[in-house]
Design a protein around this motif. Structure first.
Motif, PDB file in Angstrom:
ATOM      1  N   GLY A 151       0.742  -1.282   0.117  1.00  0.00           N
ATOM      2  CA  GLY A 151       0.268  -0.114  -0.161  1.00  0.00           C
ATOM      3  C   GLY A 151       0.801   1.455   0.155  1.00  0.00           C
ATOM      4  O   GLY A 151       0.719   2.155  -0.789  1.00  0.00           O
ATOM      5  N   PRO A 152       1.643   1.595   1.133  1.00  0.00           N
ATOM      6  CA  PRO A 152       2.628   2.631   0.883  1.00  0.00           C
ATOM      7  C   PRO A 152       3.697   2.580  -0.310  1.00  0.00           C
ATOM      8  O   PRO A 152       3.894   3.651  -0.901  1.00  0.00           O
ATOM      9  CB  PRO A 152       3.379   2.447   2.103  1.00  0.00           C
ATOM     10  N   ALA A 153       4.117   1.349  -0.857  1.00  0.00           N
ATOM     11  CA  ALA A 153       4.880   1.305  -2.024  1.00  0.00           C
ATOM     12  C   ALA A 153       4.143   2.033  -3.118  1.00  0.00           C
ATOM     13  O   ALA A 153       4.643   2.734  -4.045  1.00  0.00           O
ATOM     14  CB  ALA A 153       5.170  -0.197  -2.106  1.00  0.00           C
ATOM     15  N   LEU A 204       8.702  -2.067  -9.456  1.00  0.00           N
ATOM     16  CA  LEU A 204       7.671  -1.462 -10.115  1.00  0.00           C
ATOM     17  C   LEU A 204       7.782  -0.123 -10.615  1.00  0.00           C
ATOM     18  O   LEU A 204       7.126   0.325 -11.455  1.00  0.00           O
ATOM     19  CB  LEU A 204       6.761  -1.329  -8.610  1.00  0.00           C
ATOM     20  N   LEU A 205       8.931   0.538 -10.161  1.00  0.00           N
ATOM     21  CA  LEU A 205       9.255   1.744 -10.793  1.00  0.00           C
ATOM     22  C   LEU A 205       9.535   1.584 -12.404  1.00  0.00           C
ATOM     23  O   LEU A 205       9.217   2.434 -13.045  1.00  0.00           O
ATOM     24  CB  LEU A 205      10.351   2.626  -9.999  1.00  0.00           C
ATOM     25  N   SER A 250      13.060  -5.206 -18.418  1.00  0.00           N
ATOM     26  CA  SER A 250      14.411  -5.523 -17.365  1.00  0.00           C
ATOM     27  C   SER A 250      14.208  -5.860 -16.195  1.00  0.00           C
ATOM     28  O   SER A 250      14.803  -6.720 -15.610  1.00  0.00           O
ATOM     29  CB  SER A 250      14.953  -3.911 -17.666  1.00  0.00           C
ATOM     30  N   ALA A 251      13.172  -5.482 -15.546  1.00  0.00           N
ATOM     31  CA  ALA A 251      12.790  -5.708 -13.999  1.00  0.00           C
ATOM     32  C   ALA A 251      12.296  -7.175 -14.167  1.00  0.00           C
ATOM     33  O   ALA A 251      12.562  -8.006 -13.243  1.00  0.00           O
ATOM     34  CB  ALA A 251      11.431  -5.016 -13.737  1.00  0.00           C
ATOM     35  N   ALA A 252      11.595  -7.842 -15.290  1.00  0.00           N
ATOM     36  CA  ALA A 252      11.223  -9.177 -15.135  1.00  0.00           C
ATOM     37  C   ALA A 252      12.420 -10.049 -15.479  1.00  0.00           C
ATOM     38  O   ALA A 252      12.351 -11.083 -14.507  1.00  0.00           O
ATOM     39  CB  ALA A 252      10.350  -9.340 -16.611  1.00  0.00           C
ATOM     40  N   VAL A 253      13.268  -9.669 -16.213  1.00  0.00           N
ATOM     41  CA  VAL A 253      14.261 -10.579 -16.532  1.00  0.00           C
ATOM     42  C   VAL A 253      15.149 -10.536 -15.009  1.00  0.00           C
ATOM     43  O   VAL A 253      15.753 -11.606 -14.948  1.00  0.00           O
ATOM     44  CB  VAL A 253      15.285  -9.908 -17.529  1.00  0.00           C
TER      45      VAL A 253
END
Length: 487
Positions: free
Chosen positions: A343-345, A424-425, A434-437
């Motif tokens: 939530g805060p994220a 997430l960013l 890139s985040a997924a890899v």
């Protein structure tokens, strides 16, 4: 005398003719017609970024080149536009009212989503008798194996499904988003149930039924969350949550546990079906009226989002899900703290994007913009880690019999928080692949290390999370100064 100039007596330098002074235009002279035109079009000319804009305005007013030559003494509209552009100082007025900021969101709504993410975890308290049994190959009770397998499939599938539905919503086609949820959510529930059944091993039928119920819940909850029905989902989960809290204090009969679990599951599934089924009363009521302004702004499109575009989001859900799962195996409070921190994220992510847009408007060089966004990034990431630390300590204090979070485990939890938030960013900045890899590679590395007993699980997690966090932080740093990443 030869070679001399004859002058009359008494003549000298003082008697030379005076140099004529520059003549000024009489007061009755007509003003420059170009200056008059510039004064009349002052606001438009001052805001123009190129003379061609002024030329287009002159031509739209019906001024021909012959008229321009006769009135203003220049050859054509382009020459007149250049003259007007040179005579008026540039002024770019700010738009009236506050600048549009699509990233503004309320803190309360994000906190509510964090609670909704965490409440289903109480279902495992009620379902604990169904998961008990001898330990399996992974050192876990046999009943948890099909549950974890179904959960991973659900996280992967529903992450991709949510992205596809959100893509339809961004195109202004809410009915298409509902159709994608109506088709995709049952398919995900069936797939998760089949995977759980294939991993049943020595677990009983109760564990398989619980895993199938979990898959149905994940599918229905995804539809409700995508369509903004967090409050309805929370109301459906409250009876189950109250029963789980009671089960922590005193024994609860198995029949009551089953009724609470089934009751909340049925309520969530019915709410999800009401949201996505065509022709339901919900679709013809307040929800449709709420959607009218959006449809007025954007007409539905016949060209939908590509299915392949949702694949990186599904892979990110798989990789991050495995990493969170390993954190949960190290202690339930860590998993609860991570879930509540979403939530805060989410709110801090919106805050970062909003402040970045403000920095884009207030800075004039790419270096200044990078400094501004870097300061915003440090502030938001620090706030998220502080929230995660506070939540982990609070959950550990309220859950005295569970393994505490401290030392190496706490450091690993905070690094995992960095991985999730920067991931997430990167998603929101268009770098989801890139985040997924990175997350999938980190999950694979941790799996191999634990399967081969390469070291202490806490130290393995610390190294894996630290490496992934460093790589993603470097990627985010490279995106900070790119204006196109902040659209």
């Amino acid at each position: 005398m030869s070679g001399s100039i004859w002058m009359p007596p008494g003549a000298g330098p003082a008697t030379l003719p005076a140099i004529p002074r520059q003549r000024t235009a009489p007061s009755w002279a007509e003003p420059d017609p170009i200056d008059q035109l510039a004064a009349r079009l002052d606001e438009f000319i001052a805001a123009a970024v190129h003379p061609d804009e002024i030329a287009a305005l002159l031509e739209s007013d019906g001024l021909s080149d012959d008229q321009i030559r006769e009135r203003y003494g220049v050859r054509n509209s382009f020459a007149l536009a250049e003259e007007l552009y040179d005579r008026v100082e540039r002024r770019y007025p700010e738009p009236e009212g506050p600048a549009h900021d699509p990233w503004q969101t309320g803190l309360l709504g994000c906190l509510l989503r964090g609670v909704v993410f965490a409440l289903p975890g109480l279902g495992y308290v009620l379902g604990a008798p169904l998961l008990a049994g001898p330990q399996g190959d992974l050192g876990l009770p046999a009943g948890t194996i099909p549950l974890l397998a179904g959960a991973l499939v659900g996280w992967t599938w529903n992450q991709g499904l949510a992205h596809r539905a959100y893509s339809w919503l961004s195109l202004g086609d809410r009915p298409a988003a509902r159709r994608s949820l109506l088709l995709g959510a049952p398919a995900g529930a069936l797939l998760g149930s089949l995977v759980a059944l294939s991993a049943v091993g020595t677990a009983g039928i109760g564990a398989v039924a619980f895993a199938a119920g979990q898959s149905c819940y994940l599918a229905a909850a995804t539809a409700l969350l995508v369509l903004g029905r967090e409050r309805a989902l929370l109301a459906a989960l409250l009876p189950m949550a109250a029963g789980a809290v009671l089960a922590m204090i005193r024994p609860v009969p198995d029949e009551a546990r089953a009724i609470l679990l089934l009751g909340s599951l049925i309520a969530v599934v019915i709410l999800g079906l009401l949201e996505v089924t065509p022709g339901s009363s919900r679709l013809k009521g307040r929800g449709e009226l709420r959607d009218q302004p959006q449809r007025a702004r954007r007409r539905p499109t016949t060209t939908g989002p590509r299915l392949a575009g949702s694949l990186p989001y599904a892979l990110f859900g798989l990789g991050s899900g495995i990493l969170v799962l390993y954190a949960a195996l190290g202690g339930a409070p860590a998993a609860v703290a991570l879930t509540l921190s979403m939530g805060p994220a989410e709110w801090l992510l919106h805050r970062f994007r909003s402040d970045s847009l403000a920095g884009l408007r207030s800075t004039s060089t790419s270096k200044d913009f990078w400094r501004t966004t870097a300061a915003t990034l440090v502030k938001c990431l620090s706030a998220y880690l502080a929230a995660l630390l506070a939540l982990s300590l609070a959950v550990s204090a309220l859950w005295p019999h569970a393994p505490g979070v401290g030392g190496i485990g706490l450091a690993g939890l905070l690094l995992l928080g960095v991985v999730l938030w920067t991931g997430l960013l990167l998603q929101s900045a268009g770098a989801v692949l890139s985040a997924a890899v990175i997350c999938c590679v980190a999950a694979l590395a941790q799996t191999l290390a634990l399967a081969t007993h390469a070291g202490d699980p806490h130290w393995v997690g610390l190294i894996v999370y630290g490496t992934a966090a460093g790589v993603q932080a470097a990627l985010v740093s490279g995106l900070l100064g790119r204006a196109t990443a902040h659209r």
